[in-house]
Design an enzyme around this catalytic site. Structure first.
Site, PDB file in Angstrom:
ATOM      1  N   GLU A 140       0.824  -1.196   0.000  1.00 43.20           N
ATOM      2  CA  GLU A 140       0.000   0.000   0.000  1.00 43.20           C
ATOM      3  C   GLU A 140       0.862   1.252   0.000  1.00 43.20           C
ATOM      4  O   GLU A 140       2.027   1.234   0.397  1.00 43.20           O
ATOM      5  CB  GLU A 140      -0.886   0.014   1.231  1.00 43.20           C
ATOM      6  CG  GLU A 140      -0.057   0.151   2.481  1.00 43.20           C
ATOM      7  CD  GLU A 140      -0.898   0.130   3.732  1.00 43.20           C
ATOM      8  OE1 GLU A 140      -2.014  -0.379   3.695  1.00 43.20           O
ATOM      9  OE2 GLU A 140      -0.419   0.640   4.738  1.00 43.20           O
ATOM     10  N   CYS A 198       3.408   8.453   0.817  1.00 40.27           N
ATOM     11  CA  CYS A 198       4.068   7.588   1.789  1.00 40.27           C
ATOM     12  C   CYS A 198       4.175   6.229   1.109  1.00 40.27           C
ATOM     13  O   CYS A 198       3.158   5.633   0.759  1.00 40.27           O
ATOM     14  CB  CYS A 198       3.160   7.545   3.021  1.00 40.27           C
ATOM     15  SG  CYS A 198       3.598   6.311   4.223  1.00 40.27           S
ATOM     16  N   CYS A 247       7.105  -6.778   7.254  1.00 34.51           N
ATOM     17  CA  CYS A 247       8.283  -6.217   7.919  1.00 34.51           C
ATOM     18  C   CYS A 247       8.788  -7.232   8.924  1.00 34.51           C
ATOM     19  O   CYS A 247       8.003  -7.873   9.624  1.00 34.51           O
ATOM     20  CB  CYS A 247       7.936  -4.913   8.629  1.00 34.51           C
ATOM     21  SG  CYS A 247       9.406  -4.155   9.380  1.00 34.51           S
ATOM     22  N   CYS A 264       7.842  -4.466  15.556  1.00 32.31           N
ATOM     23  CA  CYS A 264       7.543  -3.501  16.625  1.00 32.31           C
ATOM     24  C   CYS A 264       6.154  -3.821  17.166  1.00 32.31           C
ATOM     25  O   CYS A 264       5.234  -4.119  16.395  1.00 32.31           O
ATOM     26  CB  CYS A 264       7.609  -2.072  16.098  1.00 32.31           C
ATOM     27  SG  CYS A 264       9.236  -1.697  15.414  1.00 32.31           S
ATOM     28  N   CYS A 295       2.851  -1.995  15.754  1.00 29.80           N
ATOM     29  CA  CYS A 295       2.727  -1.705  14.323  1.00 29.80           C
ATOM     30  C   CYS A 295       2.056  -2.838  13.561  1.00 29.80           C
ATOM     31  O   CYS A 295       2.381  -4.010  13.747  1.00 29.80           O
ATOM     32  CB  CYS A 295       4.123  -1.451  13.755  1.00 29.80           C
ATOM     33  SG  CYS A 295       4.137  -1.240  11.958  1.00 29.80           S
ATOM     34  N   CYS A 312      -0.334   3.136   7.468  1.00 31.49           N
ATOM     35  CA  CYS A 312       0.816   2.277   7.193  1.00 31.49           C
ATOM     36  C   CYS A 312       0.598   0.875   7.737  1.00 31.49           C
ATOM     37  O   CYS A 312       0.533   0.663   8.935  1.00 31.49           O
ATOM     38  CB  CYS A 312       2.082   2.912   7.748  1.00 31.49           C
ATOM     39  SG  CYS A 312       2.458   4.458   6.895  1.00 31.49           S
TER      40      CYS A 312
HETATM   41  N1  SAH Z   1      10.048   0.838   9.287  1.00 28.04           N
HETATM   42  C1  SAH Z   1      10.215   2.232   9.263  1.00 28.04           C
HETATM   43  C2  SAH Z   1       9.268   2.965   8.340  1.00 28.04           C
HETATM   44  C3  SAH Z   1       7.848   2.490   8.301  1.00 28.04           C
HETATM   45  S1  SAH Z   1       6.872   2.779   9.749  1.00 28.04           S
HETATM   46  C4  SAH Z   1      10.133   2.798  10.660  1.00 28.04           C
HETATM   47  O1  SAH Z   1       9.768   2.074  11.566  1.00 28.04           O
HETATM   48  O2  SAH Z   1      10.486   3.966  10.812  1.00 28.04           O
HETATM   49  C5  SAH Z   1       6.509   4.514   9.622  1.00 28.04           C
HETATM   50  C6  SAH Z   1       6.148   5.139  10.946  1.00 28.04           C
HETATM   51  O3  SAH Z   1       4.845   4.723  11.362  1.00 28.04           O
HETATM   52  C7  SAH Z   1       7.100   4.748  12.064  1.00 28.04           C
HETATM   53  O4  SAH Z   1       7.504   5.853  12.824  1.00 28.04           O
HETATM   54  C8  SAH Z   1       6.243   3.816  12.869  1.00 28.04           C
HETATM   55  O5  SAH Z   1       6.714   3.691  14.142  1.00 28.04           O
HETATM   56  C9  SAH Z   1       4.888   4.473  12.746  1.00 28.04           C
HETATM   57  N2  SAH Z   1       3.767   3.648  13.178  1.00 28.04           N
HETATM   58  C10 SAH Z   1       3.637   2.310  13.074  1.00 28.04           C
HETATM   59  N3  SAH Z   1       2.473   1.908  13.614  1.00 28.04           N
HETATM   60  C11 SAH Z   1       1.854   3.019  14.079  1.00 28.04           C
HETATM   61  C12 SAH Z   1       0.609   3.261  14.743  1.00 28.04           C
HETATM   62  N4  SAH Z   1      -0.232   2.271  15.013  1.00 28.04           N
HETATM   63  N5  SAH Z   1       0.296   4.538  15.086  1.00 28.04           N
HETATM   64  C13 SAH Z   1       1.114   5.554  14.772  1.00 28.04           C
HETATM   65  N6  SAH Z   1       2.295   5.394  14.150  1.00 28.04           N
HETATM   66  C14 SAH Z   1       2.661   4.134  13.806  1.00 28.04           C
HETATM   67 FE1  SF4 Z   2       8.612  -2.522  10.727  1.00 21.58          FE
HETATM   68 FE2  SF4 Z   2       6.482  -1.268  11.691  1.00 21.58          FE
HETATM   69 FE3  SF4 Z   2       8.661  -1.487  13.185  1.00 21.58          FE
HETATM   70 FE4  SF4 Z   2       8.695   0.159  11.045  1.00 21.58          FE
HETATM   71  S1  SF4 Z   2       7.422   0.380  12.895  1.00 21.58           S
HETATM   72  S2  SF4 Z   2      10.271  -1.349  11.654  1.00 21.58           S
HETATM   73  S3  SF4 Z   2       7.344  -1.020   9.665  1.00 21.58           S
HETATM   74  S4  SF4 Z   2       7.363  -3.211  12.483  1.00 21.58           S
END
Ligand code: SAH
Ligand code: SF4
Length: 360
Positions: free
Chosen positions: A95, A116, A123, A127, A130, A344
């Site tokens: 996406e 974006c 991934c 995290c 996420c 995302c």
């Molecule tokens: N993997 C990279 C880029 C993709 S995530 C990274 O982690 O930076 C892009 C951003 O979205 C990151 O800062 C991530 O922590 C944030 N993100 C992920 N899940 C989220 C959520 N549920 N609410 C708000 N931000 C979120």
């Molecule tokens: Fe991967 Fe989501 Fe962590 Fe970014 S925030 S590294 S997309 S698991």
């Protein structure tokens, strides 16, 4: 970059394409004609490149792959954030999100159309907050698949994109070489011509790759998904912190900051009772000062199946006020329409389930 043994034509730099054509006994200017068809006229096959001979077109089609990504679904309307779900040649779903003119979140001017984009299917970094990490990692995207997200959205929306953030699905620095190749093409005047300062890469903290990126001459912007100010808190929500702890990450950032004029950005999702204490705010301010970084606070967007929630409005404002009291440039994302991170990972996950259930 390679699909069924063929090189993807949209993964090639102009010089490489010139080399390939040279091998075929063609003059250098043919490469220019081809990139014009690819990036200016936006055709979908070699056959449409009508100022090349029939023979050459057939030869090119034999030699190079011309991958496609197809729009499966678009959510949102013209004035709001629009989410695009794509199907790749191998059936995988990714996406991207188109954000209309919005306040300058990552340092660009405020009237920009931002997209974006994703760099991986899934991934591997897991995290805890996420959606992208929930179903694990499938594969890296090729440079052409990274670039095609921009082209497909420009074609579908009729709008010219002028700002790119690598904040979709996946960890961009875990796919560093394809990402850098894509960025060179996105930046090149013969292709998409988007300025390096309008390209932001976000990472969860791959320290060695941050240093590699720092040695790249292109002045792209970097955002660090910090989300905690101590190892204790970061270990709870970001497994990568056990590999590269805060000090390792921050010293890679020192290295980066010393080589760049642009400020770094710390992204900090506010999650209730996890990382939103006054203490974390004071320590975050200290890290930001060390790096002359600015801070983007992002209220957590709930993800189905995950236990986290966003703090109250008061708590969010209090956290912000502590950073400001330390004179750290900080913003708190307030408007709903601009919560790009909500997109995302989440659209794909939902759509994937619907595809499996036969709804889509
Ligand atoms: N993997 C990279 C880029 C993709 S995530 C990274 O982690 O930076 C892009 C951003 O979205 C990151 O800062 C991530 O922590 C944030 N993100 C992920 N899940 C989220 C959520 N549920 N609410 C708000 N931000 C979120
Ligand atoms: Fe991967 Fe989501 Fe962590 Fe970014 S925030 S590294 S997309 S698991």
């Amino acid at each position: 970059m390679v699909a069924a043994d063929k090189i993807e034509v949209k993964s090639l730099l102009l010089g490489e394409l010139q080399e390939e054509l040279h091998k075929l006994g063609e003059p250098f200017y043919r490469a220019r004609q081809i990139v014009d068809w690819l990036y200016k006229k936006r055709v979908n096959s070699f056959d449409e490149m009508t100022d090349l001979s029939r023979d050459l077109r057939a030869h090119l089609a034999n030699q190079f792959a011309f991958g496609k990504i197809n729009v499966v679904r678009v959510l949102g309307s013209h004035d709001t954030t629009r989410k695009f779900l794509f199907r790749l040649s191998d059936g995988n779903l990714i996406e991207s999100v188109l954000i209309p003119a919005s306040p300058a979140l990552y340092g660009g001017s405020s009237d920009r159309r931002t997209i974006c984009i994703s760099t991986q299917v899934g991934c591997a970094y897991g995290c805890k907050f996420c959606a992208s990490g929930l179903e694990g990692f499938s594969r890296n995207l090729g440079s052409n698949e990274i670039i095609d997200q921009i082209i497909a959205i420009e074609n579908a929306s009729g709008e010219k994109i002028d700002n790119i953030v690598f904040m979709g699905m996946g960890e961009p620095l875990a796919n560093l070489s394809n990402m850098m190749r894509a960025i060179r093409i996105i930046n090149a005047p013969w292709a998409l011509g988007i300025g390096a300062r309008h390209i932001t890469v976000s990472t969860s903290g791959l320290a060695p790759q941050i240093k590699k990126l720092a040695d790249e001459p292109l002045q792209i912007r970097l955002a660090i998904s910090l989300h905690a100010a101590t190892d204790e808190v970061r270990n709870q929500i970001m497994p990568i912190n056990r590999k590269y702890n805060m000090e390792t990450l921050l010293s890679a950032c020192d290295y980066y900051a010393a080589r760049r004029k642009q400020r770094l950005t710390f992204e900090y999702i506010l999650i209730a009772d996890v990382n939103d204490s006054d203490e974390q705010a004071h320590l975050l301010a200290r890290h930001a000062r060390r790096l002359s970084a600015k801070v983007n606070l992002i209220p957590y967007n709930t993800v189905e199946g995950l236990p986290w929630s966003r703090p109250s409005r008061n708590r969010q404002e209090k956290f912000l006020s502590i950073l400001r009291a330390h004179k750290i440039p900080a913003t708190l994302r307030r408007e709903k329409g601009h919560d790009i991170d909500a997109a995302c990972g989440q659209l794909r996950l939902r759509s994937k389930r619907e595809v499996e259930a036969g709804v889509l």
